[in-house]
Design a protein around this motif. Structure first.
Motif, PDB file in Angstrom:
ATOM      1  N   UNK A   2      36.769  31.041 -93.533  1.00 36.65           N
ATOM      2  CA  UNK A   2      35.369  31.281 -93.849  1.00 36.65           C
ATOM      3  C   UNK A   2      34.445  30.700 -92.783  1.00 36.65           C
ATOM      4  N   UNK A   3      34.858  29.596 -92.131  1.00 37.40           N
ATOM      5  CA  UNK A   3      34.060  29.023 -91.051  1.00 37.40           C
ATOM      6  C   UNK A   3      33.981  30.000 -89.888  1.00 37.40           C
ATOM      7  N   UNK A   4      35.097  30.680 -89.584  1.00 38.23           N
ATOM      8  CA  UNK A   4      35.105  31.677 -88.509  1.00 38.23           C
ATOM      9  C   UNK A   4      34.184  32.838 -88.856  1.00 38.23           C
ATOM     10  N   UNK A   5      34.249  33.300 -90.105  1.00 39.81           N
ATOM     11  CA  UNK A   5      33.359  34.375 -90.549  1.00 39.81           C
ATOM     12  C   UNK A   5      31.897  33.968 -90.394  1.00 39.81           C
ATOM     13  N   UNK A   6      31.597  32.721 -90.768  1.00 36.43           N
ATOM     14  CA  UNK A   6      30.224  32.237 -90.694  1.00 36.43           C
ATOM     15  C   UNK A   6      29.737  32.208 -89.250  1.00 36.43           C
ATOM     16  N   UNK A   7      30.560  31.709 -88.330  1.00 35.47           N
ATOM     17  CA  UNK A   7      30.169  31.652 -86.922  1.00 35.47           C
ATOM     18  C   UNK A   7      29.963  33.053 -86.352  1.00 35.47           C
ATOM     19  N   UNK A   8      30.848  33.979 -86.698  1.00 38.58           N
ATOM     20  CA  UNK A   8      30.700  35.367 -86.225  1.00 38.58           C
ATOM     21  C   UNK A   8      29.423  35.994 -86.767  1.00 38.58           C
ATOM     22  N   UNK A   9      29.107  35.707 -88.029  1.00 44.03           N
ATOM     23  CA  UNK A   9      27.889  36.243 -88.635  1.00 44.03           C
ATOM     24  C   UNK A   9      26.652  35.692 -87.943  1.00 44.03           C
ATOM     25  N   UNK A  10      26.651  34.392 -87.634  1.00 42.03           N
ATOM     26  CA  UNK A  10      25.510  33.775 -86.960  1.00 42.03           C
ATOM     27  C   UNK A  10      25.321  34.363 -85.570  1.00 42.03           C
ATOM     28  N   UNK A  11      26.424  34.534 -84.834  1.00 47.94           N
ATOM     29  CA  UNK A  11      26.336  35.099 -83.486  1.00 47.94           C
ATOM     30  C   UNK A  11      25.836  36.534 -83.521  1.00 47.94           C
ATOM     31  N   UNK A  12      26.375  37.331 -84.448  1.00 42.51           N
ATOM     32  CA  UNK A  12      25.949  38.723 -84.578  1.00 42.51           C
ATOM     33  C   UNK A  12      24.474  38.819 -84.941  1.00 42.51           C
ATOM     34  N   UNK A  13      24.036  37.985 -85.897  1.00 42.28           N
ATOM     35  CA  UNK A  13      22.625  37.988 -86.297  1.00 42.28           C
ATOM     36  C   UNK A  13      21.717  37.579 -85.147  1.00 42.28           C
ATOM     37  N   UNK A  14      22.161  36.608 -84.347  1.00 37.13           N
ATOM     38  CA  UNK A  14      21.352  36.136 -83.214  1.00 37.13           C
ATOM     39  C   UNK A  14      21.079  37.259 -82.221  1.00 37.13           C
ATOM     40  N   UNK A 158      26.370  31.107 -97.829  1.00 35.51           N
ATOM     41  CA  UNK A 158      26.280  32.349 -97.048  1.00 35.51           C
ATOM     42  C   UNK A 158      26.875  33.560 -97.747  1.00 35.51           C
ATOM     43  N   UNK A 159      27.296  33.412 -99.012  1.00 35.25           N
ATOM     44  CA  UNK A 159      28.073  34.466 -99.662  1.00 35.25           C
ATOM     45  C   UNK A 159      27.248  35.707-100.009  1.00 35.25           C
ATOM     46  N   UNK A 160      25.920  35.554-100.120  1.00 38.83           N
ATOM     47  CA  UNK A 160      25.035  36.665-100.513  1.00 38.83           C
ATOM     48  C   UNK A 160      25.372  37.193-101.903  1.00 38.83           C
ATOM     49  N   UNK A 161      25.937  36.322-102.751  1.00 40.49           N
ATOM     50  CA  UNK A 161      26.066  36.671-104.157  1.00 40.49           C
ATOM     51  C   UNK A 161      24.688  36.561-104.798  1.00 40.49           C
ATOM     52  N   UNK A 316      29.466  39.861-100.616  1.00 40.95           N
ATOM     53  CA  UNK A 316      29.684  40.985 -99.708  1.00 40.95           C
ATOM     54  C   UNK A 316      30.702  40.608 -98.636  1.00 40.95           C
ATOM     55  N   UNK A 317      31.225  41.624 -97.975  1.00 44.71           N
ATOM     56  CA  UNK A 317      32.153  41.387 -96.864  1.00 44.71           C
ATOM     57  C   UNK A 317      31.453  40.560 -95.799  1.00 44.71           C
ATOM     58  N   UNK A 318      32.079  39.577 -95.178  1.00 47.32           N
ATOM     59  CA  UNK A 318      33.518  39.245 -95.260  1.00 47.32           C
ATOM     60  C   UNK A 318      33.849  38.197 -96.310  1.00 47.32           C
ATOM     61  N   UNK A 319      32.843  37.845 -97.168  1.00 51.60           N
ATOM     62  CA  UNK A 319      33.071  36.754 -98.130  1.00 51.60           C
ATOM     63  C   UNK A 319      33.782  37.239 -99.385  1.00 51.60           C
TER      64      UNK A 319
END
Length: 320
Positions: A2-14, A158-161, A316-319
């Protein structure tokens, strides 16, 4: 993982937000040339204020940050904001039927039988971060209208639930139905209230815990901003969701640094936490039944007779 997903999400959003931010000025300059009049935006009133959080136990931790909100007249909007209820859906849930309403900012009087408003932080340059949205649903008593019910949409990071529920704006007690923070368990209730939006807007949520007592409170205090002084609502909300996200992650790190116990998401430890929240809320007996038994949109799924209206949205994906 989940930490990897979070970092990828932050980079993509940036990078997405950076690209869209560079395109924002020329896009809206072109838009103003094609649409010099802002009459179609008159269904939006703008608020600017401060969100304040205070945690009293097991350690003291408090912070505040500036925030900007849109107060949207859903009846006059061309369409409901993405991922939110329409005016008719909100009224069906809250069982309201509002009267003629004079919108305070623009002094627009409408001869409608329904009135419903949404308080939310709009998506900005490709990103949405909206911990709390509120629907204000009005009703008629005699010849006057009053705020009858509110619908809260609470979204976790960060789950967006998301969980949505109806509450009494004067003051209501709701069994905690969502894992909103990895530093809070699922025990306790939310005490929530809000005023009728006017020049000032106030929302207060406190947590009543069986062991920690009233250990947490969050407050939004905002004032209406004159929209006539702003050239573009998109610029008013530029990077607002990003700033909210930064505050959430930064103070989560500070709580970890202060050694506040980490609480794993209940979907791993207690998959029945939603049903348990329904049972706990029924025991509170603070709210009459709302809505009907059948709903084509699924908003009343899982609701039993005599209970408060709840609706959950899964991660939502990837969570997921």
């Amino acid at each position: 993982m989940e930490v990897i997903y979070l970092l990828c999400s932050i980079i993509s959003t940036f990078f997405t937000s950076l690209a869209l931010s560079l395109l924002l000025p020329p896009f809206h300059a072109l838009l103003r040339l094609r649409r010099p009049s802002r009459a179609s935006d008159s269904y939006v009133s703008l608020y600017q204020g401060t969100v304040w959080h205070e945690r009293r136990r097991p350690v003291h931790h408090a912070f505040k940050y500036a925030v900007r909100y849109a107060f949207i007249d859903l009846d006059r909007a061309i369409e409901a904001p993405p991922d939110h209820l329409s005016a008719d859906e909100a009224r069906r849930v809250a069982e309201t039927d509002g009267p003629v309403y004079t919108f305070p900012t623009y002094l627009i009087t409408r001869s409608l039988t329904d009135t419903c408003f949404l308080l939310t932080i709009p998506r900005s340059v490709g990103y949405e971060q909206n911990p709390l949205s509120l629907y204000y649903c009005y009703d008629l008593e005699g010849t006057t209208q009053h705020l009858k019910k509110c619908i809260a949409e609470v979204t976790n990071t960060p789950w967006a639930e998301r969980v949505s529920f109806v509450f009494n704006p004067n003051s209501d007690l709701v069994a905690k139905p969502l894992h909103v923070s990895p530093f809070m368990d699922m025990l306790g209730n939310w005490r929530i209230r809000t005023n009728t939006p006017g020049e000032n807007l106030i929302v207060t949520i406190s947590v009543q815990h069986p062991e920690l007592g009233d250990y947490f409170v969050a407050t939004l205090k905002a004032k209406r901003v004159s929209s006539s002084l702003l050239s573009d609502n998109a610029m008013f909300f530029w990077l607002m969701p990003h700033k909210v996200a930064i505050w959430i992650y930064w103070h989560a790190f500070k709580l970890w640094w202060k050694k506040v116990p980490f609480v794993q998401h209940p979907r791993y430890t207690d998959p029945a936490y939603k049903e348990e929240a329904l049972i706990r809320d029924q025991k509170l007996q603070c709210c009459p039944a709302v809505g009907g038994e059948n709903d084509n949109h699924g908003y009343l799924a899982g609701r039993s007779s005599g209970s408060r209206w709840f609706k959950w949205r899964d991660a939502k994906w990837p969570w997921s």
